[in-house]
Design a protein around this motif. Structure first.
Motif, PDB file in Angstrom:
ATOM      1  N   GLU A   1       0.829  -1.197   0.000  1.00 39.69           N
ATOM      2  CA  GLU A   1       0.000   0.000   0.000  1.00 39.69           C
ATOM      3  C   GLU A   1       0.868   1.254   0.000  1.00 39.69           C
ATOM      4  N   LEU A   2       0.631   2.135  -0.974  1.00 41.15           N
ATOM      5  CA  LEU A   2       1.323   3.408  -1.086  1.00 41.15           C
ATOM      6  C   LEU A   2       0.304   4.520  -1.279  1.00 41.15           C
ATOM      7  N   THR A   3       0.761   5.759  -1.220  1.00 35.45           N
ATOM      8  CA  THR A   3      -0.096   6.861  -1.629  1.00 35.45           C
ATOM      9  C   THR A   3      -0.103   6.899  -3.158  1.00 35.45           C
ATOM     10  N   PRO A   4      -1.096   7.531  -3.784  1.00 35.88           N
ATOM     11  CA  PRO A   4      -1.107   7.604  -5.251  1.00 35.88           C
ATOM     12  C   PRO A   4       0.152   8.234  -5.830  1.00 35.88           C
ATOM     13  N   GLU A   5       0.647   9.280  -5.198  1.00 34.54           N
ATOM     14  CA  GLU A   5       1.853   9.931  -5.714  1.00 34.54           C
ATOM     15  C   GLU A   5       3.057   8.991  -5.628  1.00 34.54           C
ATOM     16  N   GLU A   6       3.151   8.247  -4.534  1.00 38.88           N
ATOM     17  CA  GLU A   6       4.244   7.280  -4.389  1.00 38.88           C
ATOM     18  C   GLU A   6       4.127   6.173  -5.430  1.00 38.88           C
ATOM     19  N   ALA A   7       2.913   5.696  -5.638  1.00 36.54           N
ATOM     20  CA  ALA A   7       2.707   4.603  -6.596  1.00 36.54           C
ATOM     21  C   ALA A   7       2.992   5.053  -8.025  1.00 36.54           C
ATOM     22  N   GLU A   8       2.597   6.275  -8.363  1.00 35.44           N
ATOM     23  CA  GLU A   8       2.861   6.788  -9.710  1.00 35.44           C
ATOM     24  C   GLU A   8       4.358   6.860  -9.979  1.00 35.44           C
ATOM     25  N   LEU A   9       5.100   7.349  -8.996  1.00 31.23           N
ATOM     26  CA  LEU A   9       6.551   7.440  -9.165  1.00 31.23           C
ATOM     27  C   LEU A   9       7.210   6.062  -9.109  1.00 31.23           C
ATOM     28  N   ALA A  10       6.682   5.169  -8.288  1.00 33.79           N
ATOM     29  CA  ALA A  10       7.253   3.825  -8.191  1.00 33.79           C
ATOM     30  C   ALA A  10       7.247   3.148  -9.555  1.00 33.79           C
ATOM     31  N   LYS A  11       6.145   3.278 -10.284  1.00 37.33           N
ATOM     32  CA  LYS A  11       6.058   2.654 -11.606  1.00 37.33           C
ATOM     33  C   LYS A  11       7.030   3.299 -12.589  1.00 37.33           C
ATOM     34  N   LEU A  12       7.088   4.621 -12.613  1.00 35.22           N
ATOM     35  CA  LEU A  12       8.001   5.306 -13.528  1.00 35.22           C
ATOM     36  C   LEU A  12       9.455   5.027 -13.173  1.00 35.22           C
ATOM     37  N   PHE A  13       9.776   5.017 -11.888  1.00 31.22           N
ATOM     38  CA  PHE A  13      11.143   4.725 -11.474  1.00 31.22           C
ATOM     39  C   PHE A  13      11.547   3.305 -11.879  1.00 31.22           C
ATOM     40  N   THR A  14      10.625   2.358 -11.760  1.00 31.33           N
ATOM     41  CA  THR A  14      10.926   0.972 -12.116  1.00 31.33           C
ATOM     42  C   THR A  14      11.332   0.857 -13.580  1.00 31.33           C
ATOM     43  N   ASN A  15      10.491   1.393 -14.470  1.00 31.31           N
ATOM     44  CA  ASN A  15      10.778   1.282 -15.902  1.00 31.31           C
ATOM     45  C   ASN A  15      12.016   2.087 -16.300  1.00 31.31           C
ATOM     46  N   THR A  16      12.176   3.254 -15.693  1.00 24.61           N
ATOM     47  CA  THR A  16      13.326   4.084 -16.024  1.00 24.61           C
ATOM     48  C   THR A  16      14.622   3.452 -15.536  1.00 24.61           C
ATOM     49  N   TRP A  17      14.588   2.812 -14.382  1.00 26.67           N
ATOM     50  CA  TRP A  17      15.772   2.126 -13.865  1.00 26.67           C
ATOM     51  C   TRP A  17      16.219   1.043 -14.828  1.00 26.67           C
ATOM     52  N   ARG A  18      15.279   0.277 -15.357  1.00 27.41           N
ATOM     53  CA  ARG A  18      15.627  -0.768 -16.330  1.00 27.41           C
ATOM     54  C   ARG A  18      16.195  -0.142 -17.602  1.00 27.41           C
ATOM     55  N   TYR A  19      15.597   0.946 -18.050  1.00 31.01           N
ATOM     56  CA  TYR A  19      16.054   1.597 -19.279  1.00 31.01           C
ATOM     57  C   TYR A  19      17.488   2.108 -19.120  1.00 31.01           C
ATOM     58  N   ILE A  20      17.783   2.648 -17.948  1.00 33.22           N
ATOM     59  CA  ILE A  20      19.135   3.154 -17.686  1.00 33.22           C
ATOM     60  C   ILE A  20      20.135   2.006 -17.612  1.00 33.22           C
ATOM     61  N   LYS A  21      19.752   0.894 -16.999  1.00 37.02           N
ATOM     62  CA  LYS A  21      20.649  -0.269 -16.948  1.00 37.02           C
ATOM     63  C   LYS A  21      20.977  -0.766 -18.354  1.00 37.02           C
ATOM     64  N   PHE A  22      19.954  -0.835 -19.211  1.00 37.50           N
ATOM     65  CA  PHE A  22      20.202  -1.274 -20.590  1.00 37.50           C
ATOM     66  C   PHE A  22      21.102  -0.272 -21.318  1.00 37.50           C
ATOM     67  N   ALA A  23      20.907   1.002 -21.048  1.00 36.68           N
ATOM     68  CA  ALA A  23      21.744   2.026 -21.693  1.00 36.68           C
ATOM     69  C   ALA A  23      23.194   1.894 -21.259  1.00 36.68           C
ATOM     70  N   ALA A  24      23.425   1.645 -19.977  1.00 39.64           N
ATOM     71  CA  ALA A  24      24.793   1.503 -19.486  1.00 39.64           C
ATOM     72  C   ALA A  24      25.502   0.353 -20.194  1.00 39.64           C
ATOM     73  N   VAL A  25      24.814  -0.781 -20.322  1.00 40.02           N
ATOM     74  CA  VAL A  25      25.419  -1.933 -20.977  1.00 40.02           C
ATOM     75  C   VAL A  25      25.620  -1.671 -22.466  1.00 40.02           C
ATOM     76  N   ASN A  26      24.648  -1.025 -23.107  1.00 33.13           N
ATOM     77  CA  ASN A  26      24.812  -0.716 -24.524  1.00 33.13           C
ATOM     78  C   ASN A  26      25.976   0.246 -24.755  1.00 33.13           C
ATOM     79  N   GLN A  27      26.186   1.173 -23.832  1.00 31.58           N
ATOM     80  CA  GLN A  27      27.327   2.077 -23.941  1.00 31.58           C
ATOM     81  C   GLN A  27      28.636   1.305 -23.750  1.00 31.58           C
ATOM     82  N   PHE A  28      28.657   0.404 -22.767  1.00 32.90           N
ATOM     83  CA  PHE A  28      29.837  -0.440 -22.583  1.00 32.90           C
ATOM     84  C   PHE A  28      30.130  -1.233 -23.860  1.00 32.90           C
TER      85      PHE A  28
END
Length: 457
Positions: free
Chosen positions: A252-279
């Protein structure tokens, strides 16, 4: 570091709560949950929940759930899963072709494990589909799964969800729960709540973000914790009971926390893929096979086990959600923009590397795989098409194949045998398992290392 933090609230819920409570005189109502120490106690916060349920119980609904936008890759697996857990579910979608296939117990797209369950719940009458928005009025729980793309300027539209809801809003009823499931721009849940309040409807509003990956929906819906959020205890409790049908773990989160949790999750994965692609690009440009480097540094080394291999970071979510987060930060999210440049630049890098070692002007280049991920028929935001466009400026001819993408989606695709026969150079753009056993003496650019020969181009 400031005061003491309050951790997110986590609960476990018994799945027997999911079964239709017809004996209570109203479809889709749920008994108060049992706590881990016994029966639910009606005191303080919990007494408000019981009171709220009694208020809802006076409203009769024909169905338990309607999934708005339920014919797509996120909505349909969710609808099937809920129906399989005893929730009488309606799929509402404007796509007539998808609705027709669902009615005939046929999946409109590939989702492993879904076909048999869909056939079962349709045969049992637990899942139906319609293009009629009035079906929204029939269900106690209205789950909204609507795409939220960024525009051509990479800006999100915070009014996309409220605007899309205008079609079915006339059929909202007192006593319903409106659960937003789409990945949304922060603040959209509040906008929807304001819209509902302005309509004068006694409707609970919740945000419960989807967390599945395509092709893993029918396992992850039941295995991953479900995040629920709302502005009132009743909204949170009702959302928890609804999604508690799928998993014992509710966060259970607040709506603002949940909205950011979802965006942070996908963005974290995107950044990890970018780091490896840069390597990968760094190593490859110096003549070093990055796959050998990665295999060496991850071998029996726990702190590197989460390093993925290089490849196209594509599809309808990761890039889009990173740009939503960039807009939310007033475009000060330099890390997100850098990740976009790396990931979106990989197709051009591959084409440029091939151009350095081959005269592409008189060559036919064959692209293997046009879906955005392995085993999928989904071409949305696939970087294979960006690679194709880049190569058309450089090569004599560009041909492509994909074992899963039908002609109804892309009529230009050829058979694998024809591409293997005609192409002078091959590029593995999507790591479909069908390509693992390819034998050829032609040059192959295989950034995924699906052939096992390394990733050096």
């Amino acid at each position: 570091m400031g005061g003491q933090l309050t951790p997110p609230r986590r609960r476990t819920r018994s799945r027997h709560l999911c079964r239709r409570a017809e004996a209570q005189g109203s479809a889709g109502l749920h008994r108060p949950r049992d706590t881990e120490h016994g029966h639910h106690k009606a005191s303080g916060y919990d007494s408000k929940v019981v009171s709220a349920r009694r208020q809802v119980s006076r409203v009769s609904f024909e169905n338990d759930v309607v999934v708005v936008g339920g014919g797509g890759h996120v909505g349909l697996p969710l609808a099937i899963a809920l129906a399989s857990r005893g929730q009488r579910t309606v799929v509402y979608d404007v796509a007539e072709a998808a609705v027709s296939r669902i009615r005939h117990a046929q999946m409109p797209f590939i989702e492993p494990g879904a076909d048999e369950v869909l056939a079962k719940v349709v045969a049992e009458g637990m899942l139906t589909a319609t293009t009629d928005p009035s079906a929204v009025a029939s269900a106690e729980n209205v789950i909204v799964v609507i795409g939220t793309p960024v525009d051509e300027h990479l800006n999100p539209d915070p009014n996309a969800i409220p605007r899309a809801l205008s079609t079915c809003a006339p059929f909202f009823r007192d006593g319903q729960l409106l659960a937003l499931r789409s990945t949304i721009y922060p603040g959209v849940t509040a906008l929807v709540r304001e819209m509902v309040e302005q309509m004068g409807i006694d409707m609970d509003v919740a945000f419960c973000p989807e967390r599945i990956a395509e092709h893993k929906a029918m396992t992850e819906l039941f295995e991953l914790p479900q995040i629920v959020s709302g502005y009132t205890p009743r909204a949170i409790e009702r959302a928890g009971v609804l999604f508690g049908c799928l998993t014992d773990s509710i966060v259970e989160l607040t709506p603002e926390e949940a909205e950011l949790a979802k965006l942070f999750t996908n963005t974290w994965r995107y950044i990890k893929f970018a780091a490896v692609n840069q390597f990968y690009m760094m190593a490859n440009s110096k003549g070093v096979d990055f796959e050998r480097v990665r295999a060496g540094l991850t071998h029996d080394y726990p702190r590197a086990q989460d390093m993925p291999g290089p490849g196209f970071a594509a599809g309808p979510c990761l890039f889009k959600d990173t740009m939503q987060l960039a807009a939310f930060s007033d475009n000060t999210f330099q890390l997100g923009h850098a990740a976009m440049l790396v990931n979106e630049g990989l197709p051009l890098y591959i084409a440029s590397q091939l151009e350095q070692s081959h005269d592409l002007s008189d060559k036919t280049v064959g692209i293997l795989g046009m879906a955005f991920k392995a085993g999928s028929d989904d071409i949305r935001s696939s970087l294979s098409y960006k690679l194709q466009r880049v190569l058309r400026f450089k090569a004599h001819e560009v041909i492509a194949t994909d074992p899963h993408v039908p002609a109804s989606i892309d009529s230009s695709l050829l058979s694998l045998d024809e591409v293997l026969g005609r192409a002078d150079i091959l590029i593995v753009a999507t790591p479909h398992k069908e390509y693992r056993d390819i034998e050829t003496d032609k040059p192959v650019a295989d950034v995924w290392n699906i052939l096992g020969n390394g990733v050096l181009i």
